[in-house]
Design an enzyme around this catalytic site. Structure first.
Site, PDB file in Angstrom:
ATOM      1  N   ASP A  92       0.751  -1.167  -0.324  1.00  0.00           N
ATOM      2  CA  ASP A  92       0.344   0.320  -0.394  1.00  0.00           C
ATOM      3  C   ASP A  92       1.200   1.181   0.626  1.00  0.00           C
ATOM      4  O   ASP A  92       2.233   1.200   0.399  1.00  0.00           O
ATOM      5  CB  ASP A  92      -0.898  -0.008   1.298  1.00  0.00           C
ATOM      6  CG  ASP A  92      -2.341   1.102   1.523  1.00  0.00           C
ATOM      7  OD1 ASP A  92      -1.978   1.621   0.151  1.00  0.00           O
ATOM      8  OD2 ASP A  92      -2.814   1.299   1.624  1.00  0.00           O
ATOM      9  N   CYS A 280      -7.092 -21.874  20.728  1.00  0.00           N
ATOM     10  CA  CYS A 280      -8.499 -22.493  21.860  1.00  0.00           C
ATOM     11  C   CYS A 280      -8.242 -23.646  22.585  1.00  0.00           C
ATOM     12  O   CYS A 280      -8.854 -23.247  23.882  1.00  0.00           O
ATOM     13  CB  CYS A 280      -9.272 -21.396  21.346  1.00  0.00           C
ATOM     14  SG  CYS A 280      -9.244 -19.637  20.869  1.00  0.00           S
TER      15      CYS A 280
HETATM   16  N1  GUN Z   1      -6.039   1.455   3.562  1.00  0.00           N
HETATM   17  C1  GUN Z   1      -7.244   2.110   3.955  1.00  0.00           C
HETATM   18  N2  GUN Z   1      -7.755   2.830   3.313  1.00  0.00           N
HETATM   19  C2  GUN Z   1      -7.340   2.928   2.182  1.00  0.00           C
HETATM   20  C3  GUN Z   1      -7.192   3.875   1.240  1.00  0.00           C
HETATM   21  O1  GUN Z   1      -8.660   4.550   0.859  1.00  0.00           O
HETATM   22  N3  GUN Z   1      -6.094   4.017   0.299  1.00  0.00           N
HETATM   23  C4  GUN Z   1      -5.264   3.263   0.507  1.00  0.00           C
HETATM   24  N4  GUN Z   1      -4.902   3.062  -0.519  1.00  0.00           N
HETATM   25  N5  GUN Z   1      -5.265   2.399   1.237  1.00  0.00           N
HETATM   26  C5  GUN Z   1      -5.800   2.437   2.811  1.00  0.00           C
HETATM   27 ZN    ZN Z   2     -10.746 -19.798  19.019  1.00  0.00          ZN
END
Ligand code: GUN
Ligand code: ZN
Length: 661
Positions: A92, A280
Site C-alpha cells: 500500500d 483455543c
Molecule cells: N488503507 C485503508 N484505506 C485506504 C485507502 O483509502 N487508500 C489506500 N491507499 N490505503 C488504504
Molecule cells: Zn479460537
C-alpha cells in the site's frame, strides 16, 4: 491488464483467480496486513501461510520507505527479502497513514517507483484518502488529483497496479472513480471506507459499494481496503469484493479482543470455552487471559486470523452453493448495523440484477428481509407483466395439490373462459403453472413448518374449489392432460414470450414425475426437448435448442461464437470469454442459451457462467459451458463434455430436506 479468471459465482460474488509473479491468488482472499518490520509483527507471513494457509499478504510500502533500516533492506533484498516470504505481496502506498497521521509526505511518483523497485507484486497508486463526511466539492477535487496520479501510475507501472477508488459518500463520484480506475487497474481498490467500518456505518458502506459497482470492470479483482472483521466478509463479498485486508486481527488482539463472525468478545469476560478452534483448544482462553501481554496478543492475533480464514472459507463455500444471501442475512443477525446494511443492499436491486443467476438450487428464508432479495424482486417484476385480465381464483400455498388438483380444479369457468388459479406465496399471488419456478418453487420458509397452516391447506383447497359453482357436487374428472398442456404453455410464455410459446407449445407434450407430480420434461414425440430441474426452469436439449432457434429472431437467446472457436463449441467444448462476439443482453448468468456462429448456425446449447456484459471483457476463462451439442466428439473422457445438465433427472432426485442444496 491482469488475467482475472472467474470460476464460479453467486451474483456479484465470485470464486476467481489471477496470477502474480509470486504465484496465483485465489479469490475471495484475505490478505493480512503485516508490518514491514519483522520485529513488530506477531507472526511472520511464512508462519501465517504454514499455520493458516494464508497465501498472500499486504504490507505498507510507505512505512518501509520512511523507515531507513527497513528501506535499506527492502532496497537490497526486495520486499520479499524484508518479509522473509516468497508468496504474493501487495503493498500500500500510505494514503491512509498520510491522511490519519499527517506524517511525512511522499510523492506519488516516488512511492510507486519504490514499490516497483522493491519487487512488490501488486503496487498501489498513491490516492488522496477522502473521508465519508467530506463535502462534494472537496471529494471531487481530491478525486481529480487521484485520477491524475492514476494515469501517471499506469504509464509508469512495473508491477500489477492497484488503483484506489475514492469519492467519499457521493454516488456520482464513486461511479466516476470506479470507471476511471477500471481504465488503468489490474486490481480495483475501493478506499476511503475505514471510517465506515470503524463506526459500523454499513448502510453507507452498502451505498458506496452499490454506487461504485456498475463502474467497476468485471475483468479485475476488487479489493476492499480495511475490511478485516469476519462479521463483514460475507456482506462485502455480496457486492463483489474479492480481496480483503486489514490489520484488525492485530489491533483487536492488542486490545484483548476476540473476533468472531458473530461479533467481538473481550477476553476478560470469557469464562467458558466458547472457542474450540485449534488454538483455543490448545491454550484455553481463561488461561490465555493470564498470560503476559505480548504472548496474549500473539495468541489472540492468531485466533482472530484463524477465525477470519474460516469465515472466508464459508464465504467461498456459500458462493459455490449459491447461498451467499443466506449467509449474509444470518451474519446480519450479529448486529443491527449489519441488518441496516442488508436493507440498503436490497434497496439497490438493480445493482445485483445484471449478474443475478437465473436460479439457484435452493431458497431458504432466513428472516423477514429474505423476500427482498434480488431474485424475488426480479420474479415479482416479471410477474407484473405476466398476469392480467382473466378471472382469478386463489389457492393456498403448498397445499397438497397433487393429484387432487388435477381431478378437482377446472381450467375454465362455466362460460368456458380460462380461470387463472393463483397460489398465495411469500412473493404474492403466483399463477399455479409458475409455482414450481425459482424462487417460489424451492422456497423454504417458516410457513411450511407451521403445523396449523399445513393442516389447513386441504380444507382451504376445498373451500377455494367450492366457491366455483359448477364444481359443487361435481364428480372428479381427470384433467391432468389439460393442466399439463396449460403449464407447458405458461412456462414457455414465461421463459420466451408469446411468439415463441405459440410456436413451440403445440408441438410439445409435458411429462410429470410419477412420484411428485412435478413437470419433468417437454417431449416432441418421444424425444426430450426441454428438461426441468428443481428450479422449475425448462432447459433445452439440442432438439429443444433447434426448435427455439427456429422460433425466435436472430440475436435473441443467442451467444455469437468467434470463428476460431466454432469447431470447439460444436464438438462440446466450453465457450471461452475471449471467443464471444456478442450475446443477448437479456440473458442472466445460469441461463441456457443458443451458441451460434456468425451465420446463426446453431452449434450447441450452453449454460452461461458470465453475464453478457462481462463476456469478451474477461480475457481468461469460460463464458458458457456446453450442455448439449450437435456433434458428439466420441471420447468419453473429454473433459469438457458436460452433458449433466441435459441428463434426464430420474424421478425423485429432490433433496433430502427441501432447501438443502
Ligand atoms: N488503507 C485503508 N484505506 C485506504 C485507502 O483509502 N487508500 C489506500 N491507499 N490505503 C488504504
Ligand atoms: Zn479460537
Amino acid at each position: 491488464m491482469v488475467d482475472f479468471e472467474l470460476l464460479e459465482r453467486d451474483g456479484l460474488a465470485r470464486l476467481g483467480r489471477f496470477p502474480t509473479p509470486h504465484g496465483p491468488i485465489e479469490t475471495p482472499a484475505l490478505l493480512p496486513v503485516v508490518h514491514p518490520d519483522p520485529a513488530r509483527q506477531p507472526w511472520s507471513p511464512t508462519e501465517l501461510r504454514e499455520r493458516l494457509g494464508l497465501r498472500a499478504v499486504i504490507t505498507s510500502a510507505y512505512i518501509t520507505w520512511r523507515t531507513p533500516p527497513l528501506r535499506a533492506t527492502a532496497e537490497s533484498t526486495g520486499i520479499h527479502g524484508l518479509l522473509g516470504f516468497d508468496g504474493p505481496v501487495m503493498t500500500d502506498s500510505g494514503a491512509f497513514q498520510q491522511h490519519a497521521y499527517g506524517s511525512v509526505e511522499v510523492g506519488a511518483d516516488e512511492i510507486l517507483a519504490f514499490q516497483g523497485a522493491i519487487g512488490s507484486d501488486i503496487a498501489t497508486a498513491l490516492d488522496l484518502f477522502t473521508e465519508p463526511d467530506a463535502t462534494h466539492d472537496a471529494a471531487a477535487e481530491a478525486l481529480a488529483e487521484t485520477e491524475r496520479r492514476l494515469r501517471a501510475a499506469r504509464a509508469a507501472r512495473t508491477a500489477l497496479l492497484a488503483a484506489p477508488v475514492q469519492g467519499g459518500r457521493f454516488p456520482d463520484l464513486r461511479y466516476r472513480a470506479a470507471q476511471r480506475a477500471s481504465e488503468v487497474a489490474d486490481v480495483l481498490a475501493v478506499g476511503g471506507v475505514v471510517p465506515l467500518f470503524e463506526r459500523y456505518r454499513f448502510a453507507e458502506l452498502a451505498r458506496v459499494l452499490a454506487a461504485a459497482r456498475p463502474g467497476l470492470t468485471p475483468a479485475a479483482p476488487v479489493h476492499l481496503f480495511g475490511a478485516g472483521h469476519p462479521m463483514v466478509f460475507a456482506f462485502a463479498a455480496l457486492f463483489g469484493a474479492d480481496l480483503f485486508d486489514s490489520s484488525a486481527y492485530h489491533k483487536f488482539a492488542r486490545r484483548g479482543q476476540l473476533m468472531f463472525p458473530e461479533g467481538t468478545i473481550a477476553l476478560d469476560s470469557v469464562r467458558e470455552p466458547i472457542c474450540r478452534c485449534g488454538l483455543c483448544d490448545d491454550a484455553p482462553l481463561d488461561q490465555v487471559a493470564r498470560w503476559p501481554a505480548a504472548e496474549r496478543e500473539r495468541q489472540l492475533a492468531l485466533h482472530n486470523l484463524s477465525v477470519s480464514v474460516e469465515e472466508i472459507a464459508r464465504v467461498r463455500q456459500a458462493i459455490h452453493d449459491g447461498t451467499l444471501w443466506e449467509l449474509v442475512e444470518r451474519r446480519a443477525t450479529a448486529h443491527p448495523a449489519l441488518r441496516v446494511g442488508v436493507e440498503a443492499a436490497t434497496d439497490a436491486p438493480d445493482v445485483f440484477l445484471p449478474t443475478e443467476p437465473e436460479s439457484r438450487r435452493a431458497f431458504r428464508e432466513v428472516g423477514a428481509s429474505s423476500v427482498r432479495r434480488p431474485a424475488m424482486v426480479r420474479f415479482r417484476r416479471r410477474l407484473d407483466g405476466f398476469v392480467g385480465g382473466q378471472p382469478t381464483r386463489s389457492l393456498p400455498f403448498r397445499a397438497p395439490l397433487r393429484p387432487e388438483f388435477f381431478d378437482r380444479v377446472p381450467t375454465t369457468d362455466p362460460s368456458g373462459r380460462p380461470i387463472l388459479w393463483t397460489v398465495r406465496t411469500p412473493v404474492g399471488d403466483v399463477p399455479w403453472e409458475l409455482s414450481d419456478l425459482y424462487p417460489v418453487g424451492p422456497y423454504l420458509g417458516r410457513e411450511e413448518f407451521e403445523r396449523e397452516a399445513a393442516a389447513r391447506a386441504p380444507s382451504e383447497l376445498t373451500a377455494a374449489l367450492s366457491a366455483e359453482p359448477r364444481l359443487a357436487g361435481a364428480a372428479p374428472q381427470d384433467r391432468d392432460a389439460e393442466w399439463t398442456a396449460r403449464q407447458v404453455g405458461a412456462l414457455l410464455l414465461w421463459q420466451y414470450g408469446a411468439a415463441i410459446a405459440d410456436a413451440l407449445a403445440p408441438g410439445l407434450t409435458g411429462e410429470r414425475s410419477r412420484r411428485t407430480g412435478r413437470l419433468r420434461r417437454f417431449r416432441r414425440g418421444d424425444a426430450p426437448a426441454f428438461v426441468l430441474g428443481t428450479d422449475g426452469v425448462p432447459r433445452p436439449t439440442f432438439l429443444g435448442g433447434s426448435l427455439l432457434h427456429g422460433a425466435c429472431d436472430a440475436g435473441r437467446h443467442r451467444v455469437y461464437v468467434a470463428d476460431d472457436a466454432v469447431e470447439f463449441v460444436r464438438s462440446g467444448r466450453s465457450l471461452f470469454s475471449r471467443f464471444v462476439e456478442s450475446a443477448d443482453p437479456a440473458l442472466p448468468p445460469g441461463a441456457s442459451a443458443l451458441l451460434v456462429d456468425r451465420h446463426d448456425e446453431l452449434l450447441a446449447v450452453g449454460r452461461l457462467l458470465l453475464a453478457p456484459s462481462e463476456m469478451g471483457r474477461l480475457r481468461r476463462g469460460v463464458a458458457a459451458w456446453v450442455t448439449a451439442h450437435a456433434r458428439r466428439s466420441g471420447s468419453a473422457d473429454d473433459e469438457e463434455e458436460l452433458h449433466d445438465e441435459v441428463r434426464i433427472p430420474p424421478d425423485g432426485d429432490e433433496p433430502l430436506m427441501r432447501g438443502d442444496p
